[in-house]
Design a protein around this motif. Structure first.
Motif, PDB file in Angstrom:
ATOM      1  N   ARG A   7      56.772  22.578  66.118  1.00 50.33           N
ATOM      2  CA  ARG A   7      57.434  22.060  64.900  1.00 50.33           C
ATOM      3  C   ARG A   7      58.003  20.657  65.119  1.00 50.33           C
ATOM      4  NH1 ARG A   7      61.764  26.911  64.129  1.00 50.33           N
ATOM      5  NH2 ARG A   7      60.344  28.699  64.155  1.00 50.33           N
ATOM      6  N   LEU A   8      58.081  20.259  66.371  1.00 53.71           N
ATOM      7  CA  LEU A   8      58.817  19.044  66.702  1.00 53.71           C
ATOM      8  C   LEU A   8      57.902  17.840  66.870  1.00 53.71           C
ATOM      9  CD1 LEU A   8      61.222  20.603  69.358  1.00 53.71           C
ATOM     10  CD2 LEU A   8      61.526  20.449  66.884  1.00 53.71           C
ATOM     11  N   PRO A   9      58.426  16.639  66.644  1.00 54.64           N
ATOM     12  CA  PRO A   9      57.643  15.430  66.900  1.00 54.64           C
ATOM     13  C   PRO A   9      57.433  15.251  68.403  1.00 54.64           C
ATOM     14  CG  PRO A   9      59.910  14.872  66.336  1.00 54.64           C
ATOM     15  CD  PRO A   9      59.778  16.339  66.135  1.00 54.64           C
ATOM     16  N   VAL A  10      56.485  14.386  68.758  1.00 57.16           N
ATOM     17  CA  VAL A  10      56.277  14.055  70.169  1.00 57.16           C
ATOM     18  C   VAL A  10      57.550  13.412  70.708  1.00 57.16           C
ATOM     19  CG1 VAL A  10      54.936  12.637  71.785  1.00 57.16           C
ATOM     20  CG2 VAL A  10      53.801  13.759  69.851  1.00 57.16           C
ATOM     21  N   PHE A  11      57.965  13.820  71.931  1.00 58.38           N
ATOM     22  CA  PHE A  11      59.176  13.239  72.502  1.00 58.38           C
ATOM     23  C   PHE A  11      58.963  11.736  72.662  1.00 58.38           C
ATOM     24  CE2 PHE A  11      62.152  12.419  76.111  1.00 58.38           C
ATOM     25  CZ  PHE A  11      63.311  12.772  75.449  1.00 58.38           C
ATOM     26  N   PRO A  12      59.725  10.905  71.927  1.00 62.46           N
ATOM     27  CA  PRO A  12      59.361   9.487  71.820  1.00 62.46           C
ATOM     28  C   PRO A  12      59.420   8.716  73.134  1.00 62.46           C
ATOM     29  CG  PRO A  12      61.503   9.900  70.812  1.00 62.46           C
ATOM     30  CD  PRO A  12      60.911  11.225  71.124  1.00 62.46           C
ATOM     31  N   TRP A  13      60.361   9.062  74.006  1.00 65.69           N
ATOM     32  CA  TRP A  13      60.566   8.231  75.190  1.00 65.69           C
ATOM     33  C   TRP A  13      59.380   8.260  76.139  1.00 65.69           C
ATOM     34  CZ3 TRP A  13      64.304   4.769  75.004  1.00 65.69           C
ATOM     35  CH2 TRP A  13      65.331   4.970  74.080  1.00 65.69           C
ATOM     36  N   SER A  96      77.521  16.026  72.103  1.00 63.89           N
ATOM     37  CA  SER A  96      77.204  15.921  70.674  1.00 63.89           C
ATOM     38  C   SER A  96      75.726  16.154  70.380  1.00 63.89           C
ATOM     39  CB  SER A  96      77.647  14.561  70.132  1.00 63.89           C
ATOM     40  OG  SER A  96      77.052  13.504  70.849  1.00 63.89           O
ATOM     41  N   LYS A  97      74.831  15.885  71.330  1.00 62.44           N
ATOM     42  CA  LYS A  97      73.405  16.094  71.051  1.00 62.44           C
ATOM     43  C   LYS A  97      73.100  17.571  70.856  1.00 62.44           C
ATOM     44  CE  LYS A  97      68.720  14.917  72.418  1.00 62.44           C
ATOM     45  NZ  LYS A  97      67.850  14.069  73.262  1.00 62.44           N
ATOM     46  N   GLU A  98      73.719  18.416  71.678  1.00 62.16           N
ATOM     47  CA  GLU A  98      73.546  19.866  71.504  1.00 62.16           C
ATOM     48  C   GLU A  98      73.971  20.266  70.100  1.00 62.16           C
ATOM     49  OE1 GLU A  98      75.810  23.044  70.531  1.00 62.16           O
ATOM     50  OE2 GLU A  98      76.943  22.130  72.163  1.00 62.16           O
ATOM     51  N   LEU A  99      75.084  19.742  69.659  1.00 60.64           N
ATOM     52  CA  LEU A  99      75.611  20.089  68.342  1.00 60.64           C
ATOM     53  C   LEU A  99      74.652  19.649  67.241  1.00 60.64           C
ATOM     54  CD1 LEU A  99      77.368  18.822  65.721  1.00 60.64           C
ATOM     55  CD2 LEU A  99      77.745  21.174  66.483  1.00 60.64           C
ATOM     56  N   VAL A 100      74.180  18.406  67.325  1.00 63.66           N
ATOM     57  CA  VAL A 100      73.286  17.878  66.296  1.00 63.66           C
ATOM     58  C   VAL A 100      71.997  18.702  66.225  1.00 63.66           C
ATOM     59  CG1 VAL A 100      71.899  15.883  65.604  1.00 63.66           C
ATOM     60  CG2 VAL A 100      74.232  15.546  66.423  1.00 63.66           C
ATOM     61  N   ALA A 101      71.446  19.022  67.390  1.00 62.47           N
ATOM     62  CA  ALA A 101      70.165  19.735  67.423  1.00 62.47           C
ATOM     63  C   ALA A 101      70.270  21.160  66.890  1.00 62.47           C
ATOM     64  CB  ALA A 101      69.613  19.747  68.843  1.00 62.47           C
ATOM     65  N   TRP A 102      71.379  21.850  67.165  1.00 60.16           N
ATOM     66  CA  TRP A 102      71.470  23.269  66.838  1.00 60.16           C
ATOM     67  C   TRP A 102      72.354  23.578  65.638  1.00 60.16           C
ATOM     68  CZ3 TRP A 102      67.730  25.990  68.543  1.00 60.16           C
ATOM     69  CH2 TRP A 102      67.098  25.626  69.741  1.00 60.16           C
ATOM     70  N   PRO A 123      66.881  10.398  66.371  1.00 60.86           N
ATOM     71  CA  PRO A 123      65.819  11.368  66.064  1.00 60.86           C
ATOM     72  C   PRO A 123      66.271  12.822  66.042  1.00 60.86           C
ATOM     73  CG  PRO A 123      65.089   9.796  67.742  1.00 60.86           C
ATOM     74  CD  PRO A 123      66.554   9.564  67.548  1.00 60.86           C
ATOM     75  N   THR A 124      67.393  13.152  66.658  1.00 55.34           N
ATOM     76  CA  THR A 124      67.795  14.550  66.780  1.00 55.34           C
ATOM     77  C   THR A 124      68.223  15.155  65.456  1.00 55.34           C
ATOM     78  OG1 THR A 124      68.496  13.988  69.024  1.00 55.34           O
ATOM     79  CG2 THR A 124      69.130  16.141  68.234  1.00 55.34           C
ATOM     80  N   TYR A 125      68.585  14.343  64.465  1.00 55.29           N
ATOM     81  CA  TYR A 125      68.881  14.904  63.137  1.00 55.29           C
ATOM     82  C   TYR A 125      67.635  15.614  62.590  1.00 55.29           C
ATOM     83  CZ  TYR A 125      72.697  11.455  63.339  1.00 55.29           C
ATOM     84  OH  TYR A 125      73.767  10.694  63.720  1.00 55.29           O
ATOM     85  N   GLU A 126      66.499  14.943  62.684  1.00 49.51           N
ATOM     86  CA  GLU A 126      65.243  15.548  62.227  1.00 49.51           C
ATOM     87  C   GLU A 126      64.889  16.760  63.074  1.00 49.51           C
ATOM     88  OE1 GLU A 126      60.442  14.602  61.902  1.00 49.51           O
ATOM     89  OE2 GLU A 126      61.829  12.995  62.443  1.00 49.51           O
ATOM     90  N   VAL A 127      65.064  16.644  64.382  1.00 47.97           N
ATOM     91  CA  VAL A 127      64.751  17.748  65.288  1.00 47.97           C
ATOM     92  C   VAL A 127      65.551  18.994  64.910  1.00 47.97           C
ATOM     93  CG1 VAL A 127      65.045  18.557  67.668  1.00 47.97           C
ATOM     94  CG2 VAL A 127      63.998  16.328  67.229  1.00 47.97           C
ATOM     95  N   GLY A 128      66.842  18.818  64.614  1.00 48.45           N
ATOM     96  CA  GLY A 128      67.678  19.952  64.243  1.00 48.45           C
ATOM     97  C   GLY A 128      67.160  20.681  63.016  1.00 48.45           C
ATOM     98  N   ALA A 129      66.702  19.913  62.025  1.00 50.19           N
ATOM     99  CA  ALA A 129      66.138  20.528  60.817  1.00 50.19           C
ATOM    100  C   ALA A 129      64.867  21.297  61.153  1.00 50.19           C
ATOM    101  CB  ALA A 129      65.855  19.458  59.772  1.00 50.19           C
ATOM    102  N   GLY A 133      63.409  25.411  60.858  1.00 52.09           N
ATOM    103  CA  GLY A 133      62.417  25.564  59.798  1.00 52.09           C
ATOM    104  C   GLY A 133      62.821  24.977  58.468  1.00 52.09           C
ATOM    105  N   ALA A 134      63.936  24.216  58.442  1.00 52.79           N
ATOM    106  CA  ALA A 134      64.351  23.541  57.205  1.00 52.79           C
ATOM    107  C   ALA A 134      63.523  22.277  57.000  1.00 52.79           C
ATOM    108  CB  ALA A 134      65.842  23.202  57.264  1.00 52.79           C
ATOM    109  N   GLU A 135      63.643  21.703  55.817  1.00 57.67           N
ATOM    110  CA  GLU A 135      62.902  20.475  55.496  1.00 57.67           C
ATOM    111  C   GLU A 135      63.754  19.250  55.804  1.00 57.67           C
ATOM    112  OE1 GLU A 135      61.133  17.995  51.634  1.00 57.67           O
ATOM    113  OE2 GLU A 135      61.907  20.055  51.364  1.00 57.67           O
ATOM    114  N   PRO A 136      63.290  18.355  56.692  1.00 52.60           N
ATOM    115  CA  PRO A 136      64.035  17.123  56.945  1.00 52.60           C
ATOM    116  C   PRO A 136      63.769  16.091  55.851  1.00 52.60           C
ATOM    117  CG  PRO A 136      62.119  17.246  58.386  1.00 52.60           C
ATOM    118  CD  PRO A 136      62.102  18.491  57.553  1.00 52.60           C
ATOM    119  N   VAL A 137      64.820  15.414  55.397  1.00 55.96           N
ATOM    120  CA  VAL A 137      64.707  14.412  54.330  1.00 55.96           C
ATOM    121  C   VAL A 137      65.495  13.177  54.755  1.00 55.96           C
ATOM    122  CG1 VAL A 137      65.156  13.911  51.903  1.00 55.96           C
ATOM    123  CG2 VAL A 137      64.647  16.256  52.605  1.00 55.96           C
ATOM    124  N   SER A 138      64.871  12.009  54.669  1.00 62.26           N
ATOM    125  CA  SER A 138      65.595  10.776  55.005  1.00 62.26           C
ATOM    126  C   SER A 138      65.988  10.045  53.733  1.00 62.26           C
ATOM    127  CB  SER A 138      64.746   9.877  55.892  1.00 62.26           C
ATOM    128  OG  SER A 138      63.599   9.428  55.214  1.00 62.26           O
TER     129      SER A 138
END
Length: 364
Positions: A7-13, A96-102, A123-129, A133-138
């Protein structure tokens, strides 16, 4: 078995590795300005508190010690201008990254729900969505979003990557809109103490939230202000009902900040001197790098706060990355943060004075 990672994008780094190799081949070594990871020492005051609490054989609590909660509420009132902050209005988290992702998962979001975040964003805002299984919206302006199905709205001021700051009037307007439509608002304020050409304001300021924390939560981290990225020390402040629910879920999940880190957090939030000293280091590096980049033909946009310069040569970002890598300087391509960043690069201020000086010379 269905792989959640699909479900996730390619890890950008990972895409940056060839350019890192080019930069590392420079005769004087690499100047890595790509990842915003602190490089300066952890203040002695904080290390002392960690060591003093090292004999912690028992389990810590998810909500933290009463001393930690006192430190959190005191700092939120003193630094953010919030009023009447109780222990129920704060919650420590494991970075904070753990929080944003989960967070979306812990809020019970899933298919049919929408999670919104800025068009240029961490990018982790989108990853969390995607994890739940939620829909990410920018968005460019969150108040122009369709509120139907919108369950979580992320703000990020000062912004990563652009350094843009939302002023008090903008924040007030957005908070009012979110409340009107029953949308839970989380404000990522991890760079709030690093304002340069603007004074960042929290959503918890009474002029913004009207003295009520209903539907509003702020996210704060000690990673940047206190060089504690390795400690994973962060916390939430705001709506007691939301934090109470998260506390129950996190108790079941065993999401506990280690006891020595809790003690270190108390020490860090009780001292402003080390924060001012670190700000001064970053301010000097920012001044030097900004002048060197502009002299090299770059234009800097926003960047009025945070630990980054948002820079462009009006060309595709990967061309800029390649150009700087030949000079032994590694930066982050802007498209890591969304398609809107495809002609920018993000330049971090997190390098030693010696490495920043090396970058300035090469750009000159």
């Amino acid at each position: 078995m269905s792989a959640v990672s699909s479900r996730l994008p390619v890890f950008p780094w990972d895409k940056l590795e060839p350019y890192k190799a080019t930069a590392a081949a420079h005769p004087d070594g690499i100047v890595d300005l790509s990842v915003g990871t602190p490089v300066d020492p952890v203040p002695e005051l904080i290390r002392g508190a960690l060591v003093a609490a090292a004999n912690s054989p028992g389990y810590p609590t998810v909500w933290g010690t009463a001393e930690l909660r006192d430190a959190l509420t005191g700092w939120v009132e003193r630094r953010l201008g919030a009023r009447d902050v109780a222990h129920t209005n704060v919650l420590p988290v494991v970075g904070s990254k753990e929080l944003v992702a989960w967070l979306p998962t812990q809020l019970g979001l899933g298919a049919g729900d929408r999670v919104a975040y800025p068009k240029l964003a961490y990018p982790t805002y989108e990853v969390g969505a995607r994890l739940c299984g939620a829909e990410p919206v920018s968005y460019e302006d969150p108040t122009e979003l369709d509120p139907a199905g919108l369950k979580l709205l992320w703000l990020n001021s000062p912004s990563n990557p652009t350094g843009r700051v939302l002023d008090k009037a903008e924040l007030t307007r957005i908070v009012a809109w979110a409340r009107e439509h029953g949308v839970l608002l989380f404000s990522d304020e991890c760079y709030l103490e690093l304002g340069w050409e603007a004074e960042p304001v929290s959503v918890l300021h009474p002029d913004v939230c009207g003295g009520s924390y209903e539907g509003v939560v702020a996210v704060h981290s000690l990673s940047k202000r206190s060089n504690l990225a390795g400690y994973r020390a962060a916390f939430l402040a705001g709506d007691a009902a939301v934090l109470g629910e998260l506390l129950q879920i996190r108790k079941h999940g065993g999401m506990m900040t280690p006891a020595p880190v809790q003690a270190a957090t108390v020490a860090a939030l009780g001292d402003d001197t080390h924060v001012a000293e670190q700000r001064a280091r970053y301010a000097a590096r920012r001044t030097a790098l900004r002048a060197a980049l502009e002299g090299h033909g770059f234009r800097i946009e926003h960047s009025e706060a945070s630990l980054y310069l948002w820079a462009t040569r009006d060309e595709p970002c990967w061309r800029t990355v390649a150009h700087l890598a030949e000079l032994g300087i590694l930066v982050a391509p802007g498209d890591f943060y969304g398609p809107a960043g495809e002609r920018f690069v993000r330049v971090a201020l997190t390098a030693t004075d010696e490495r920043v000086e090396a970058a300035v010379k090469r750009l000159g």
